[in-house]
Design a protein around this motif. Structure first.
Motif, PDB file in Angstrom:
ATOM      1  N   ARG A   1       1.142  -1.012   0.238  1.00  0.00           N
ATOM      2  CA  ARG A   1      -0.084  -0.035   0.188  1.00  0.00           C
ATOM      3  C   ARG A   1       0.944   0.989  -0.082  1.00  0.00           C
ATOM      4  O   ARG A   1       2.115   1.300   0.345  1.00  0.00           O
ATOM      5  N   LEU A   2       0.499   2.583  -0.721  1.00  0.00           N
ATOM      6  CA  LEU A   2       1.204   3.760  -0.984  1.00  0.00           C
ATOM      7  C   LEU A   2       0.079   4.494  -0.622  1.00  0.00           C
ATOM      8  O   LEU A   2      -1.640   4.395  -0.902  1.00  0.00           O
ATOM      9  N   ALA A   3       0.706   5.767  -0.269  1.00  0.00           N
ATOM     10  CA  ALA A   3       0.443   7.059  -0.209  1.00  0.00           C
ATOM     11  C   ALA A   3       1.483   8.000  -0.237  1.00  0.00           C
ATOM     12  O   ALA A   3       2.033   8.573   0.268  1.00  0.00           O
ATOM     13  N   ALA A   4       1.081   9.314  -0.839  1.00  0.00           N
ATOM     14  CA  ALA A   4       2.342  10.371  -1.544  1.00  0.00           C
ATOM     15  C   ALA A   4       1.195  12.057  -0.849  1.00  0.00           C
ATOM     16  O   ALA A   4      -0.506  11.931  -0.845  1.00  0.00           O
ATOM     17  N   VAL A   5       2.374  12.583  -0.671  1.00  0.00           N
ATOM     18  CA  VAL A   5       1.211  13.985  -0.679  1.00  0.00           C
ATOM     19  C   VAL A   5       2.565  15.097  -1.473  1.00  0.00           C
ATOM     20  O   VAL A   5       3.676  14.840  -0.841  1.00  0.00           O
ATOM     21  N   ASN A   6       1.937  16.495  -1.391  1.00  0.00           N
ATOM     22  CA  ASN A   6       2.743  17.230  -1.416  1.00  0.00           C
ATOM     23  C   ASN A   6       2.271  18.182  -0.299  1.00  0.00           C
ATOM     24  O   ASN A   6       1.116  19.259  -0.937  1.00  0.00           O
ATOM     25  N   THR A   7       3.044  18.721   0.582  1.00  0.00           N
ATOM     26  CA  THR A   7       2.435  19.375   1.494  1.00  0.00           C
ATOM     27  C   THR A   7       1.825  21.220   1.562  1.00  0.00           C
ATOM     28  O   THR A   7       1.645  21.457   2.280  1.00  0.00           O
ATOM     29  N   ASN A   8       2.342  21.611   0.218  1.00  0.00           N
ATOM     30  CA  ASN A   8       2.948  23.081   0.064  1.00  0.00           C
ATOM     31  C   ASN A   8       2.987  22.907  -1.509  1.00  0.00           C
ATOM     32  O   ASN A   8       3.976  23.144  -1.885  1.00  0.00           O
ATOM     33  N   GLN A   9       1.826  23.487  -2.419  1.00  0.00           N
ATOM     34  CA  GLN A   9       1.933  23.755  -3.474  1.00  0.00           C
ATOM     35  C   GLN A   9       2.699  24.363  -3.935  1.00  0.00           C
ATOM     36  O   GLN A   9       2.580  25.083  -5.489  1.00  0.00           O
ATOM     37  N   GLY A  10       2.078  25.562  -3.724  1.00  0.00           N
ATOM     38  CA  GLY A  10       3.108  27.153  -3.364  1.00  0.00           C
ATOM     39  C   GLY A  10       3.930  27.407  -3.673  1.00  0.00           C
ATOM     40  O   GLY A  10       4.374  29.163  -3.838  1.00  0.00           O
ATOM     41  N   VAL A  11       4.830  26.437  -3.072  1.00  0.00           N
ATOM     42  CA  VAL A  11       6.091  26.612  -3.063  1.00  0.00           C
ATOM     43  C   VAL A  11       6.961  25.366  -4.565  1.00  0.00           C
ATOM     44  O   VAL A  11       5.882  24.430  -4.287  1.00  0.00           O
ATOM     45  N   PRO A  12       8.314  25.758  -5.074  1.00  0.00           N
ATOM     46  CA  PRO A  12       8.846  24.409  -5.217  1.00  0.00           C
ATOM     47  C   PRO A  12       8.615  23.556  -4.065  1.00  0.00           C
ATOM     48  O   PRO A  12       9.304  23.360  -3.401  1.00  0.00           O
ATOM     49  N   SER A  13       8.373  22.151  -4.957  1.00  0.00           N
ATOM     50  CA  SER A  13       8.975  21.117  -4.299  1.00  0.00           C
ATOM     51  C   SER A  13      10.185  20.668  -3.949  1.00  0.00           C
ATOM     52  O   SER A  13      11.441  20.698  -4.636  1.00  0.00           O
ATOM     53  N   THR A  14      10.021  19.868  -2.945  1.00  0.00           N
ATOM     54  CA  THR A  14      11.336  19.670  -2.258  1.00  0.00           C
ATOM     55  C   THR A  14      11.319  18.207  -1.167  1.00  0.00           C
ATOM     56  O   THR A  14       9.784  17.681  -1.430  1.00  0.00           O
ATOM     57  N   ALA A  15      12.680  17.454  -0.494  1.00  0.00           N
ATOM     58  CA  ALA A  15      12.585  16.172  -0.171  1.00  0.00           C
ATOM     59  C   ALA A  15      11.045  16.398   1.261  1.00  0.00           C
ATOM     60  O   ALA A  15      11.074  15.649   1.637  1.00  0.00           O
ATOM     61  N   THR A  16      11.085  17.811   1.595  1.00  0.00           N
ATOM     62  CA  THR A  16      10.445  18.122   2.627  1.00  0.00           C
ATOM     63  C   THR A  16       9.452  17.765   2.312  1.00  0.00           C
ATOM     64  O   THR A  16       8.021  17.630   3.349  1.00  0.00           O
ATOM     65  N   THR A  17       8.635  18.904   1.888  1.00  0.00           N
ATOM     66  CA  THR A  17       7.219  18.328   1.170  1.00  0.00           C
ATOM     67  C   THR A  17       6.648  17.324   0.359  1.00  0.00           C
ATOM     68  O   THR A  17       5.191  17.291   0.004  1.00  0.00           O
ATOM     69  N   MET A  18       7.520  16.938  -0.104  1.00  0.00           N
ATOM     70  CA  MET A  18       7.168  15.683  -0.965  1.00  0.00           C
ATOM     71  C   MET A  18       7.342  14.478  -0.345  1.00  0.00           C
ATOM     72  O   MET A  18       8.449  14.008  -0.038  1.00  0.00           O
ATOM     73  N   ARG A  19       6.334  13.913   0.467  1.00  0.00           N
ATOM     74  CA  ARG A  19       6.532  12.629   1.073  1.00  0.00           C
ATOM     75  C   ARG A  19       5.432  11.696   0.124  1.00  0.00           C
ATOM     76  O   ARG A  19       4.312  11.042   0.047  1.00  0.00           O
ATOM     77  N   LEU A  20       6.413  10.406   0.876  1.00  0.00           N
ATOM     78  CA  LEU A  20       5.446   9.508   1.016  1.00  0.00           C
ATOM     79  C   LEU A  20       5.978   8.079   1.288  1.00  0.00           C
ATOM     80  O   LEU A  20       6.044   7.910   2.634  1.00  0.00           O
ATOM     81  N   ALA A  21       4.447   8.066   2.125  1.00  0.00           N
ATOM     82  CA  ALA A  21       4.006   6.410   3.457  1.00  0.00           C
ATOM     83  C   ALA A  21       4.245   5.223   2.537  1.00  0.00           C
ATOM     84  O   ALA A  21       3.392   4.565   1.760  1.00  0.00           O
ATOM     85  N   VAL A  22       4.669   3.367   2.781  1.00  0.00           N
ATOM     86  CA  VAL A  22       5.283   2.682   1.863  1.00  0.00           C
ATOM     87  C   VAL A  22       4.500   1.983   3.226  1.00  0.00           C
ATOM     88  O   VAL A  22       5.288   1.739   4.506  1.00  0.00           O
ATOM     89  N   GLY A  23       3.794   1.564   3.217  1.00  0.00           N
ATOM     90  CA  GLY A  23       2.674  -0.061   3.343  1.00  0.00           C
ATOM     91  C   GLY A  23       3.692  -1.235   4.035  1.00  0.00           C
ATOM     92  O   GLY A  23       4.258  -1.736   2.454  1.00  0.00           O
ATOM     93  N   VAL A  24       4.156  -1.557   4.511  1.00  0.00           N
ATOM     94  CA  VAL A  24       4.865  -2.485   4.883  1.00  0.00           C
ATOM     95  C   VAL A  24       4.682  -3.722   5.513  1.00  0.00           C
ATOM     96  O   VAL A  24       4.921  -4.607   7.013  1.00  0.00           O
ATOM     97  N   PRO A  25       3.086  -4.657   5.325  1.00  0.00           N
ATOM     98  CA  PRO A  25       1.960  -5.621   6.355  1.00  0.00           C
ATOM     99  C   PRO A  25       2.735  -7.139   6.664  1.00  0.00           C
ATOM    100  O   PRO A  25       2.403  -6.993   7.493  1.00  0.00           O
ATOM    101  N   GLY A  26       3.835  -7.098   5.952  1.00  0.00           N
ATOM    102  CA  GLY A  26       4.389  -8.380   6.244  1.00  0.00           C
ATOM    103  C   GLY A  26       5.873  -8.136   7.495  1.00  0.00           C
ATOM    104  O   GLY A  26       6.754  -8.717   7.407  1.00  0.00           O
ATOM    105  N   GLU A  27       5.853  -7.120   7.381  1.00  0.00           N
ATOM    106  CA  GLU A  27       7.036  -7.019   8.737  1.00  0.00           C
ATOM    107  C   GLU A  27       6.877  -7.757  10.083  1.00  0.00           C
ATOM    108  O   GLU A  27       6.048  -7.772  10.385  1.00  0.00           O
ATOM    109  N   GLU A  28       8.158  -8.194  10.413  1.00  0.00           N
ATOM    110  CA  GLU A  28       8.229  -9.216  11.295  1.00  0.00           C
ATOM    111  C   GLU A  28       8.623  -8.426  12.726  1.00  0.00           C
ATOM    112  O   GLU A  28      10.090  -7.542  12.747  1.00  0.00           O
ATOM    113  N   THR A  29       8.472  -7.225  13.431  1.00  0.00           N
ATOM    114  CA  THR A  29       8.090  -6.179  14.494  1.00  0.00           C
ATOM    115  C   THR A  29       9.595  -6.933  15.866  1.00  0.00           C
ATOM    116  O   THR A  29       9.976  -6.403  16.185  1.00  0.00           O
ATOM    117  N   SER A  30       8.843  -8.438  16.143  1.00  0.00           N
ATOM    118  CA  SER A  30       9.589  -8.779  16.777  1.00  0.00           C
ATOM    119  C   SER A  30      10.020 -10.205  16.622  1.00  0.00           C
ATOM    120  O   SER A  30       9.157 -11.030  15.947  1.00  0.00           O
TER     121      SER A  30
END
Length: 450
Positions: A319-348
């Motif tokens: 699963r994925l979700a992306a966002v531009n948190t501030n479209q009023g300025v040139p995009s940067t690594a701070t404003t262009m963010r991505l969330a990646v789902g890792v459902p099979g991860e073993e946490t312990s």
């Protein structure tokens, strides 16, 4: 709803502390009726479909029976108003062979509405793209197709990989329409079952503009798959499922005075990373204003400085979700963010498929400003097997939403985070069944969030 198991419902948290409202097929002005197994809300898109200034909701119901045809699928467009969602204009249904709004005939397991995405074109034309990955077409079972509904009073056309100018070959099992994402400039459609050459189910993603050609379909831009029309040196392998998930966000290049481009993330959850089977990966794409696609980056959990490590059966990119948190300025690594789902991860040790969510920049090095959330480490639920954290993520404005519909009842909730949250950081807001007006019996609460 109405005592029907898995009929489905949507809990809408209203702004301004106005409480929570429930939307289902039992809601006035929503046609049809709640039935067992419909899964109303399997997919969702929020946009202004009639340009009245109020948000409307397109609700995918892929397991809706149409007449006696099981799981043919249906999409309800439920209109918002100043009086509330579903309180004004009756909902508009999109289904095959009914009301004249979709071509073809309803067939078993077509799954109309398995995915949906909507928005406004650059000319402020409302559009909705509806995925139907189970459609048999052009003589091929499960080739899949998509419907394109455009305009305030929607005109509807359908398209697939046998349509004029659309990339790739029509083939059995392509599942075109399994995943869809859109900005106001472009949209992409995933076909995770598409073959690349002789390699079965390697997967592909196709790009379009939200404008209509003389053939009556959205303007085709490109098609891309591993080893085919790009994706760098990544090798297509059987079962990779390139395009299982897609997300995108508006992008303003530093040389531009407006937001002209789109950044796309493509999930490849069954990608092998070295000898680690099904560890998963994500391909980033950039679509220019002219529709040219380039490939900024390939990301796995073994990328330099990325927290966590790729492991077999992690399914990074499911699963994925992306966002531009501030479209009023040139995009940067701070404003262009991505969330990646890792459902099979073993946490312990011994806690299988607890899962987690990796937050990454979409520009620059993936490991330069990433963070990691998991049950017991940012997600306020003790780690447990088969929680599948990361199976439900969404982007909205300044917040990342993580749904936790599975696992222990005490941890089932939807959590909101800042996109700049540190690893293990706390959510800024929490919604749980039985609290704040949300019904206590809300089963699988948070399975889909928008």
């Amino acid at each position: 709803m109405s005592g029907q198991e898995k009929a489905g419902a949507i809990q809408i948290v209203l702004g301004g502390d106005k409480g929570v409202t429930t939307l289902s097929q039992d809601t006035p002005n929503v046609s049809d009726a709640a039935e067992a197994g419909d899964e109303f809300g399997f997919s969702l898109a929020v946009y202004d479909a009639n340009l009245d200034g109020c948000s409307d909701i397109a609700v995918g119901i892929p397991y809706e029976d149409v007449g006696t045809v099981p799981d043919a699928g249906l999409v309800h467009l439920v209109y918002g108003s100043t009086a509330g969602i579903g309180q004004g204009t009756p909902s508009l249904g999109f289904r095959q062979g009914s009301d004249g709004n979709m071509a073809n005939t309803a067939e078993a397991e077509d799954w109309v509405g398995y995915s949906v995405a909507g928005g406004l074109s650059p000319t402020s034309l409302p559009f909705l793209v509806i995925g139907t990955p189970g459609e048999d077409s052009s003589g091929f079972a499960d080739m899949g197709f998509a419907a394109y509904a455009y305009g305030v009073i929607p005109s509807v056309s359908t398209f697939h990989q046998d349509s004029p100018g659309v990339w790739g070959d029509a083939a059995q099992g392509n599942r075109f329409g399994s995943a869809i994402a859109a900005t106001n400039r472009h949209f992409v459609v995933g076909a995770p079952g598409a073959p690349i050459g002789a390699i079965d189910q390697a997967g592909a993603v196709l790009g379009f503009k939200p404008s209509v050609t003389t053939d009556g379909i959205p303007l085709p831009l490109f098609g891309i798959g591993q080893d085919a029309t790009g994706t760098g040196d990544q090798v297509a392998e059987a079962g990779d499922g390139f395009g299982t998930s897609v997300t995108m966000a508006p992008y303003r290049p530093s040389v531009s005075t407006t937001t002209t481009d789109s950044l796309v993330a493509v999930g490849v959850p069954n990608e092998d990373v070295g000898a680690k089977a099904d560890a998963g990966g994500v391909q980033l794409l950039q679509i220019s204003e002219a529709g040219v696609v380039t490939e900024p980056q390939w990301i796995t959990q073994d990328a330099a400085d990325v927290e966590e490590t790729a492991e077999g059966d992690d399914y990074f990119g499911q699963r994925l979700a992306a966002v531009n948190t501030n479209q009023g300025v040139p995009s940067t690594a701070t404003t262009m963010r991505l969330a990646v789902g890792v459902p099979g991860e073993e946490t312990s040790a011994g806690v299988q498929d607890s899962g987690g969510v990796q937050i990454l920049p979409m520009l620059g090095s993936a490991g330069a400003s990433d963070s990691w959330l998991q049950p017991g480490g940012g997600i306020p639920s003790a780690p447990a097997s088969r929680q599948y954290a990361g199976m439900s993520v969404a982007a909205a404005g300044s917040s990342l939403y993580v749904g936790m519909p599975y696992g222990p009842a005490s941890g089932r909730a939807v959590y909101a985070y800042s996109w700049t949250v540190a690893s293990g950081g706390a959510p800024s807001q929490t919604w749980k069944p039985g609290e704040g007006g949300i019904p206590a019996e809300a089963a699988a609460f948070g399975a889909v969030v928008r």
